[in-house]
Design an enzyme around this catalytic site. Structure first.
Site, mmCIF file in Angstrom:
data_model
loop_
_atom_site.group_PDB
_atom_site.id
_atom_site.type_symbol
_atom_site.label_atom_id
_atom_site.label_comp_id
_atom_site.label_asym_id
_atom_site.label_seq_id
_atom_site.Cartn_x
_atom_site.Cartn_y
_atom_site.Cartn_z
ATOM 1 N N VAL A 89 0.848 -1.189 0.000
ATOM 2 C CA VAL A 89 0.000 0.000 0.000
ATOM 3 C C VAL A 89 0.882 1.237 0.000
ATOM 4 C CG1 VAL A 89 -1.725 1.293 1.323
ATOM 5 C CG2 VAL A 89 -1.838 -1.210 1.230
ATOM 6 N N CYS A 90 0.554 2.165 -0.889
ATOM 7 C CA CYS A 90 1.318 3.399 -1.014
ATOM 8 C C CYS A 90 0.388 4.578 -0.733
ATOM 9 C CB CYS A 90 1.917 3.502 -2.416
ATOM 10 S SG CYS A 90 2.885 5.002 -2.657
ATOM 11 N N ILE A 91 0.352 4.981 0.537
ATOM 12 C CA ILE A 91 -0.383 6.197 0.906
ATOM 13 C C ILE A 91 0.512 7.036 1.811
ATOM 14 C CG2 ILE A 91 -2.737 5.337 0.615
ATOM 15 C CD1 ILE A 91 -2.893 4.846 3.607
#
Length: 166
Positions: A89-91
């Protein structure tokens, strides 16, 4: 031996989530002997392309949590601009604290020690509804959502169906 600060904090957050579950996800330990590895079930948010899905993920916390963010990875296959093909996940809030060397994010958008498992997972649910196209982790998904929405929806629907069968 005294429990570390990070372990105490994780135990407290786990206990709080058990006492007061939050709609949209459930979280618990993969193994009762390891407070640093959690399994998560994210429920596809209503009125999103992911509605009806049950997506499994893991959260792995560093020993110096909450000074540094955990890593989150979807185990279930999911097609989304901000989730890499490897499930990572890339946040913003999961990015290391401090200034962004690429200039996309302000320091206050990145990891801060005040974040909890709950705020992380609520951010992930929000990301499912409203992807960030500025810095996609899955460029193909971002491009497809922008250029061929019907095909993007079809691919997401396959992931939703697969997640219901797992």
């Amino acid at each position: 031996m005294a429990e570390s600060q990070s372990a105490l904090l994780l135990r407290k957050q786990l206990s709080e989530l058990k006492r007061n579950p939050v709609e949209g996800f459930s979280a618990g330990l993969v193994n009762d002997d390891d407070l640093y590895k959690w399994e998560v079930l994210v429920i596809g948010p209503p009125d999103s392309y992911y509605e009806g899905g049950f997506f499994k993920a893991t959260l792995e916390f560093p020993k110096d949590y909450p000074q540094r963010p955990p890593k989150m990875r979807f185990v279930s296959q999911i097609w989304h601009p901000n989730i890499g093909t490897d499930g990572n996940v890339c946040i913003s809030i999961l990015h290391e604290p401090g200034d962004d060397r690429y200039g996309y994010e302000k320091a206050e958008e990145r990891w801060l020690p005040v974040h909890t498992v709950e705020t992380i997972l609520l951010s992930v649910i929000s990301m499912l509804t409203d992807p960030n196209f500025e810095s996609p982790a899955n460029i193909d998904a971002a491009k497809q959502q922008r250029d061929d929405l019907p095909e993007f929806k079809k691919r997401v629907a396959q992931c939703v169906r697969r997640s219901q069968e797992e």
